[in-house]
Design a protein around this motif. Sequence first.
Motif, PDB file in Angstrom:
ATOM      1  N   LYS A   4       5.062  -5.494  21.409  1.00 58.34           N
ATOM      2  CA  LYS A   4       4.058  -6.536  21.215  1.00 58.34           C
ATOM      3  C   LYS A   4       3.086  -6.159  20.097  1.00 58.34           C
ATOM      4  CE  LYS A   4       4.047  -9.147  25.420  1.00 58.34           C
ATOM      5  NZ  LYS A   4       5.154  -8.531  26.154  1.00 58.34           N
ATOM      6  N   THR A   6       0.232  -8.275  16.907  1.00 60.59           N
ATOM      7  CA  THR A   6      -0.582  -9.434  16.553  1.00 60.59           C
ATOM      8  C   THR A   6       0.292 -10.495  15.876  1.00 60.59           C
ATOM      9  OG1 THR A   6      -2.429  -7.964  16.192  1.00 60.59           O
ATOM     10  CG2 THR A   6      -2.624 -10.167  15.252  1.00 60.59           C
ATOM     11  N   ALA A   7       0.244 -11.710  16.382  1.00 63.22           N
ATOM     12  CA  ALA A   7       0.997 -12.812  15.785  1.00 63.22           C
ATOM     13  C   ALA A   7       0.258 -13.249  14.521  1.00 63.22           C
ATOM     14  CB  ALA A   7       1.100 -13.964  16.777  1.00 63.22           C
ATOM     15  N   VAL A 178       7.127  -6.320   9.987  1.00 58.37           N
ATOM     16  CA  VAL A 178       6.464  -5.677  11.122  1.00 58.37           C
ATOM     17  C   VAL A 178       5.619  -4.538  10.554  1.00 58.37           C
ATOM     18  CG1 VAL A 178       6.791  -4.387  13.275  1.00 58.37           C
ATOM     19  CG2 VAL A 178       8.403  -6.207  12.659  1.00 58.37           C
ATOM     20  N   VAL A 200       4.647  -9.757  12.525  1.00 61.43           N
ATOM     21  CA  VAL A 200       3.958  -9.231  13.696  1.00 61.43           C
ATOM     22  C   VAL A 200       3.284  -7.942  13.242  1.00 61.43           C
ATOM     23  CG1 VAL A 200       4.191  -8.366  16.052  1.00 61.43           C
ATOM     24  CG2 VAL A 200       5.648 -10.246  15.270  1.00 61.43           C
ATOM     25  N   GLY A 220       6.851 -14.244  14.915  1.00 63.18           N
ATOM     26  CA  GLY A 220       5.499 -14.211  14.357  1.00 63.18           C
ATOM     27  C   GLY A 220       4.571 -15.249  14.967  1.00 63.18           C
ATOM     28  N   GLY A 223       3.887 -13.056  18.410  1.00 68.21           N
ATOM     29  CA  GLY A 223       3.567 -11.642  18.299  1.00 68.21           C
ATOM     30  C   GLY A 223       4.513 -10.730  19.056  1.00 68.21           C
TER      31      GLY A 223
END
Lengths: 568, 87
Positions: A4, A6-7, A178, A200, A220, A223
């Motif tokens: 996981k 941050t989107a 990423v 992400v 994205g 996230g």
Amino acid sequence: MELKGTAASAGIGIGRVTVVEEPDLSYTSRTVEDTAAENERLNAAISGYIAYTNAQADTMREQVGEKEAEILTGHIVMISDPFMQGEMTKLIEGGTCAEDALVQICEMFATMFESTGDELTMQRATDVRDVKTGVLAELLNKRPVDIGGLPQDTIIVTHDLTPSMTAGIRPGVIAGVVTETGGLTSHSAILARAMELPAVLSVPAACTSLKDGDLLIVDGSNGIVTVEPDEAAIAAAREAQAAYAAEKAELAKFVGCRSVTADGVVIELFANIGKPEDATQAMEKDAEGIGLFRTEFLFMDKPTVPTEDEQFEAYKKAALICKGKPVIIRTLDIGGDKDVPSLGMEPEENPFLGFRAIRYCLAREDLYRTQLRALLRASAFGDIRIMVPLVTCVDELTAVKDLLKRYMIEFDQEGIAYNPDIMVGIMVETPASAIMADALAAEADFFSIGTNDLTGYTMCADRGNEKVRYLYSTYNPAVLRSIKRVIEEGNKAGILVGMCGEAAADPLLIPLWISFGLGEYSVSATSVLATRKQVSLWTKEDADALASKVMQLNTAAEIYEVLKEAAR
Amino acid sequence: MFSEKVTLVNPQGFHMRPASLLVGEVAKYDAVVTIVRNGNEIPGNSLMAIMAAGIKCGEEIEIRAEGAQENEAGRAVVDFIAAGMGD
């Protein structure tokens, strides 16, 4: 396995990993004898860096845009500075090696930039350090990985996406990004969004836990990074990818358009933000202003209360990002479920009916004065409007206006600029303010209906309480009648009526808002285009017909069914 | 030598864009331009030094120019700053 983060840039990418690591730029300091030759080495590295960066800027201009290319041409302007080069030469003439001379002078400027206190210049410290890294790579003959040569459907995994890396990205080849660091407003996020690459960010240890060749799904929008997905997951991701592309193409038609109903009624479409930097994304998403800037972030998670200057800088920043578009800033709305440790508020038995928001602020004039003065000062830099939360009676609004008048006189004496015609409005979120809407409309410059609290207070239901959550719905006729009244009273008085709760973006409720005559919709940045589309699907006449049917119903369930049936 | 005082009027002071425009202005003339602020001399041909100084809106600075075109250079720089530096 799922990771996981941050989107940061919406969309779904499917592909194989290439870990892009920054080249190792460590070196050993030494003393030089032949200082002329060493200076020549530095000059050659600078020329090489300029040529390389120029080429990257050209690629960036072609593939991303002028604004992004300017980051790189700015680097060239910086390193070309004769004074800065002269300072490096002086060090070399004293026997310092080129690497040390470069690093010391660049660091000196970066530190000076950071201590200017000027937001724009402080941000440039990052650019000075980028320049330092770039020239150092030339000196050590270690140019970064050539991203332009990567194969189709590559997912770039890196510590931090830099502008120079981005320059090599060819659209359609790189499937996603990423990174280990960076938030929603970082360089990485802004660049990924500008290139429409699913990204992400802030996935811990991504560079070490992911290996070259790993198959990944980069979501994205949510996230989430899926490592080595099974076939079912890939099929689902492909479907989501297609749906996202179709939705995006549909909404893209609404970029740059006016927000207008099918029969030509123009509305204003604003965005809600929580930090000044969020205004950037709101503008990217084509918002026409900021309808709700929550100021609590300035006060939360901090050991001390922010000063007038700190607050002024934050409000000014939002105003400057919005370039003259309206920015409605809500004054401190603490209490209820929002605790601010630095204020040492006492716990209360019934905080939602207690000492919060405007009630607290009017009792703590020292605190409120700081905020109102900061807002007034910032109003010299854009169309800042002040919104008072949780108003229940007219005196609260007049008290705020009296304070503002007093601070304006202070500023006149101090010779400080502000907008004397600054608009002062209220957030309508209590049943009392809805009932008193006619009287309040005579005093306020605008209304903004806060549907979340208005729903909770009208229905006496806490949406966090599972046993009564069924009552918490804006579809309740009590809430809808209340909203209708507020909009009508505001329009009668000729003031702008907006809405800044989640209901403003609800596609089922939008025809009702059109019928009631709502003038301004403030929604999350990502909902701006979808809301513009929904508004465009209705004529006032159709919306009126639906509303007259809905307003005769007596239950939330019936209203929901009728609205759902009519949805477009 | 040309010398004249001028007050910064653009709200954001000397950030990168106005600073580079000013350096561009200086480069047009055959003269050495110096910005004097609180007794410190800042070279007028250096974007980096001007930005690092962090001169803010409302501050008064002195512009000095020396050389064949000192009057033209000094006048151009003072006018440019007084006009808000394109901000």
